[in-house]
Every structure is written in C-alpha cells, then in structure tokens.
Design a protein around this motif. Structure first.
Motif, short mmCIF file in Angstrom:
data_model
loop_
_atom_site.label_atom_id
_atom_site.label_comp_id
_atom_site.label_asym_id
_atom_site.label_seq_id
_atom_site.Cartn_x
_atom_site.Cartn_y
_atom_site.Cartn_z
N CYS A 15 -36.24 -36.68 -25.12
CA CYS A 15 -37.04 -37.39 -24.12
C CYS A 15 -36.39 -38.74 -23.81
O CYS A 15 -35.99 -39.46 -24.73
N SER A 23 -40.60 -41.54 -18.60
CA SER A 23 -40.98 -40.50 -19.55
C SER A 23 -42.36 -39.95 -19.21
O SER A 23 -43.12 -40.57 -18.45
N GLU A 168 -41.77 -32.44 -19.16
CA GLU A 168 -41.85 -31.72 -20.44
C GLU A 168 -42.18 -30.26 -20.19
O GLU A 168 -43.14 -29.94 -19.51
N ARG A 171 -42.47 -28.55 -26.55
CA ARG A 171 -42.26 -29.56 -27.58
C ARG A 171 -41.91 -28.88 -28.89
O ARG A 171 -42.40 -27.80 -29.21
N ARG A 215 -37.59 -32.82 -21.24
CA ARG A 215 -38.44 -32.96 -22.42
C ARG A 215 -38.60 -31.61 -23.11
O ARG A 215 -39.65 -30.98 -23.09
#
Length: 563
Positions: A15, A23, A168, A171, A215
């Motif tokens: 990131c 971000s 993103e 994750r 991301r």
C-alpha cells in the motif's frame, strides 16, 4: 461532531499513500464517519505544516484521526511523511486517535507518552477497531460500503485532481512467512469485483482519472482459487472480465496500473500467469511496473528467512513479463516491465550475499532483459516478526558492503538499463511538474513507479507537458520540453541538447528554415526543436501503435489473438 482526518501518509509492502498517491485509509475513514453521521474534513500533513493558522483552528475540532506509517521507507518527491518524533506535537483536537502501520513500531513507553500527549493509539489493522471506538449507533460495519461513501474526500486533497488513487482488491499474503514482512498480520480478506468496481466508479465520478490496483500482495492472485494448495491458481477469465468492466464504467481513465506480483505464482502457473499478463498489457496503460520481491539471490538467506521466491522463480517471472511488456507504448514508456526488491540485513546474510545479488543482476543484463527499477533497502525490524530476535546486527556489520553494492548497481546496472528503456530522443508524454524551479524543474507521470524527469526550464507546479530525453542518471533522466521552438528556447535548453553548438544557435537565431539550423547544430537539433512551434522536424523514432503492437505480439506468440 467535527472530525479532522490528518493524512500523515503510509508506505507498506502492499500500500502506498504518499502524494501523489492517496491510500484507501482516508477514504475508508471518511466513509465510515459519513455513515456514522459525523462531519469530517481532510488535511494532509504537508498542508498543515505550511498553514499554521489551520493548525490552530483544529483545536476546536472534537476529534482528529491521524493516519501514519512508513513500513518500507523510500525517498519521496511529493510529500514528507509524518515522523515518530513529530507525533508528540500533533495532538491538536480535543480528542486524538492515531492509526496506521506506525503503531506497529511503537514501544509500550512510546504509547504511554502518546497517551500523556492526548493521543490514543488504535492497533493495526485499525478499521474495525476504529469503527467500534466511534460507533454509538445501529450502523453495520461494511468496509467496501465505507470505501464508496468515502470517495468524495479526494476532492479535499490539496493536489486534486492531480492524484492517483490506490485501490484495494484483497488483503493479506498467501505465503505470509517472510521473516521481516508485516503482511503476516493480515488475515486473508477479499473484496468482490463488484465492490471494487463500485469504488472505482465512485472515484471516477468525483473526477479521479488515475488509478493503481496496488493494495494487494499479488495482483495475479486476485479472484484466484486459494483452496488450491500453497500457491493459489490464477483466474485469467475473471481478471479479463474485471478489466473490461472497469473500462465500460470509466471509459476516460488516463492511468490504470498495478503494484506487486509474486514471482512464485508465475513459476507455479506460467500459462495462467501469461494470460493475465496479456490482459494487463491490453487493458492497463503503458508505463506499468510489476514490483517483485526477490529480497535476496542468496539461497541460504532465502531458506533462513522462509522467503517465498527463489532466484530461479524471479528470473522466470522477469522473462515472461519482458516477453510481452517490453515494447514502448504511446506515452513513451514500455507497456509493462518488472521491478525487483532487495532487502539488506536479513538472517544468514554474508559478504557473499552481496556478490550473489550483483551476479543475479548481471545475469539479467546478459539475457537482454529489462528492469524498470531496482529497489535496494535495509530491513526495517518490527516487533512480533521473526527478525525481531535477529535485530539490526547484520545491518551494522555489513553497512560498508551495502553502500558498495548500492553504488555498483546504480552506476553499472541502472544507467545502462535506463538507456535501453528510455533512449535519447524518446518522447515522454503527460509529465506533471511537481517541483518548480527557475532553471530546473522536476516532473513525473501520474503512474506506478514513475520515472523522475529533470526538466531544463522554468515551469510552474502542476503544469503538464511532453518532453524528450537528453541524458540519463542513476534513477532519472534529463529532458527538455518536446518540440520547443528553437527561437524561444532558453540558452540552458539549447546547451543541454546541443552542447557548445547550443550557444552558437542562441547567437545566430532567429532561424526561418531547417537547413540553416542543421548547418550549425546538426540533425540532433531537428529531433528536439521546431521552428515556429510546429511539429518537430525529424521523428527520432517510430513507436508502434496499439494495433501494430498487437501484430508484433501475434507474430511472436503465434497464438495470442486480440482479446
């Protein structure tokens, strides 16, 4: 309740949020606050440093949420991240909350000192914890929903619309074993393509035109089958459908790039990976870079730190990306190139490690492969990682080796590589001036890992222009504005391109025809300069169009048809 979001910037393995990058965190927080019914304002730390009167007004805010954390330090042109020392003087509002990866490096003593300075610390990852700390209503936690609701906060960025939004997709890391990496703290969490597309569309509707799908730890494994052993199997069809949907919803995007590709995925699934690489080249924009974590070319270091990819894996990945991505695109940069990361100071490192690392790069050169950038950094040690026990003893012991290796790479690898990627005379388009100067300005494209361009001339900040490459440095190029009128060019611009002949051109002008200019300065002048601000007088190169590029790849592959 009045809330201030203070963006101190982040830089993590997966990131980036240092300007011009924004971000996801401020967007998530703003959307969360909107859903909770709070009124919020967004400020960057640089803006607050420059405007003390605004800092004083923040004392009247009920809450300030401070985002910060540089987990993988670098050199930044667009902003100066909030430091740990600065934290203790940033408690501005009636209540202050600190979030972001910076909390991972805080000791108990530092947390206590922050508490005494009226700053609460919420552990990372922070989103759900922050929501629970603020939620006094019957509101459901939904991060993707917050992302869509928070899109409009980008309009409050001081550089808007000259920003690139980090998106993103998922994750966590499917490997999660590297001794130094903080990605291990994240549980695997995936966003549906529908949610990601809604967020991109919301940002697009707000005026954003530059996006980075950055991301995630490995873009090749977005939408992949994570039940398929240690390495997820990529989903080429799903990735293609996703890209088609992006362009259907947002047809006037100017930049669509990515970050992070795991070489292990390419090594395990070369055919599936190849199809995704083709999709990336066709549907994303030129100048794209696949950052790959080699970390070390020393097999001993790989084993001791349980690194994911071997040097052989990385070579295969570099070859595959080069096979399809090395051709120059319409903005002057190759469509898609790899970049690699070295981490210095890991367990098992010896003097021989640096020799093996350099030999690895020499092998890349011998094979005629291109690397867009080589990142060499010293390990940053975080509590809770296996490197915590190792400490920084290798860094201290091998500092001389590190500096010598870095210098050798910059001089013997970087410059020759850059000359191949951006030869003299190449036009680079859509450069944005970030640092204005009287004689020299600094500009970059809004892109992933953009090349730094040292522009000869006086240009204002946020001015856009095209430029032609004149010379090369370690990690940057020197350039002059493309097709500039020889009769109005400055003496510095003329001398930069033509050397001593530039002064003679300056004395003899104005010129009315190309013959008289060529007689004094040679054909080189006709590549860089125009007369009467027309087109440049000689085309320095012929770059393939998108259709011509497809033909090149079809001939090379024999099977790939235009998607």
């Amino acid at each position: 309740m009045r809330v201030a979001i203070i963006d101190g910037y982040v830089d993590e393995p997966s990131c980036l949020g240092v300007p011009p990058y924004v971000s996801p965190y401020p967007r998530y927080i703003y959307g969360m606050l909107c859903k909770l019914g709070y009124s919020a304002r967004y400020f960057t730390i640089d803006y607050l440093r420059e405007n003390y009167d605004v800092q004083k007004k923040l004392r009247n805010f009920d809450l300030a949420i401070i985002i910060a954390g540089i987990a993988v330090p670098g050199k930044y042109l667009g902003g100066n991240p909030l430091s740990k020392k600065e934290l203790f003087s940033i408690g501005m509002a009636k209540r202050n909350i600190l979030v972001g990866p910076i909390t991972l490096e805080l000791s108990k003593k530092e947390k206590d000192l922050l508490h005494d300075s009226n700053i609460e610390v919420i552990d990372f990852p922070f989103e759900r914890r922050l929501f629970n700390a603020l939620n006094n209503k019957d509101v459901e936690y939904d991060l993707s929903n917050f992302a869509i609701a928070g899109a409009e906060v980008v309009k409050q960025h001081p550089d808007f619309p000259n920003i690139i939004c980090e998106i993103e997709t998922y994750r966590g890391c499917y490997w999660g074993k590297c001794s130094f990496c903080i990605e291990r703290i994240h549980k695997l969490w995936f966003r549906s393509p529908e949610d990601v597309l809604k967020e991109i569309k919301a940002l697009y509707d707000c005026g954003v035109r530059h996006f980075r799908l950055g991301r995630q730890t490995d873009f090749l494994t977005y939408l992949a089958d994570f039940e398929n052993g240690d390495v997820p199997r990529p989903n080429p069809d799903g990735i293609k459908r996703f890209h088609r949907a992006v362009w259907k919803l947002c047809p006037k995007i100017k930049t669509l790039h990515l970050d992070n590709i795991n070489p292990k995925t390419i090594s395990e699934y070369p055919e599936d990976s190849k199809e995704i690489i083709k999709t990336i080249i066709l549907y994303q924009t030129p100048g794209n870079v696949a950052a790959m974590g080699l970390e070390s070319a020393d097999e001993r270091v790989v084993r001791k730190n349980t690194l994911c990819s071997t040097p052989e894996d990385v070579i295969k990945a570099i070859e595959l990306v080069n096979e399809f991505g090395k051709f120059p695109g319409y903005n002057g940069l190759p469509y898609f190139l790899p970049g690699i990361n070295f981490v210095i100071g890991l367990k098992g490192e010896t003097k021989e490690t640096f020799e093996l690392n350099y030999e690895f790069l020499n092998e890349i050169v011998r094979r005629g492969l291109l690397l867009r950038r080589i990142n060499i950094r010293q390990v940053k040690i975080f509590p809770g990682t296996p490197m915590e026990r190792e400490g920084d003893k290798k860094l201290r012991k091998h500092r001389t080796y590190f500096l010598a290796f870095k210098k050798k790479v910059r001089e013997n690898i970087d410059i020759p590589m850059l000359r191949k990627i951006l030869p003299k005379g190449r036009k680079i388009t859509d450069l944005r001036v970030e640092v204005a100067g009287k004689r020299i300005s600094y500009a970059r494209q809004l892109a992933t890992y953009p090349i730094l361009v040292k522009l000869i001339g006086n240009y204002g900040r946020n001015h856009y222009l095209d430029a032609r490459v004149v010379d090369h440095s370690h990690r940057s190029v020197t350039a002059v504005e493309a097709d500039i009128d020889v009769n109005s060019a400055s003496l510095e611009q003329l001398e930069c391109v033509l050397g001593k002949a530039g002064r003679e051109v300056y004395i003899q002008r104005p010129f009315n025809d190309t013959k008289s200019l060529e007689a004094i300065a040679g054909k080189m002048a006709l590549i860089y300069f125009s007369i009467g601000r027309g087109e440049n007088l000689v085309t320095s190169e012929i770059k393939p169009s998108r259709s011509e590029y497809d033909s090149i790849v079809n001939k090379k592959n024999g099977k790939w048809k235009k998607l």
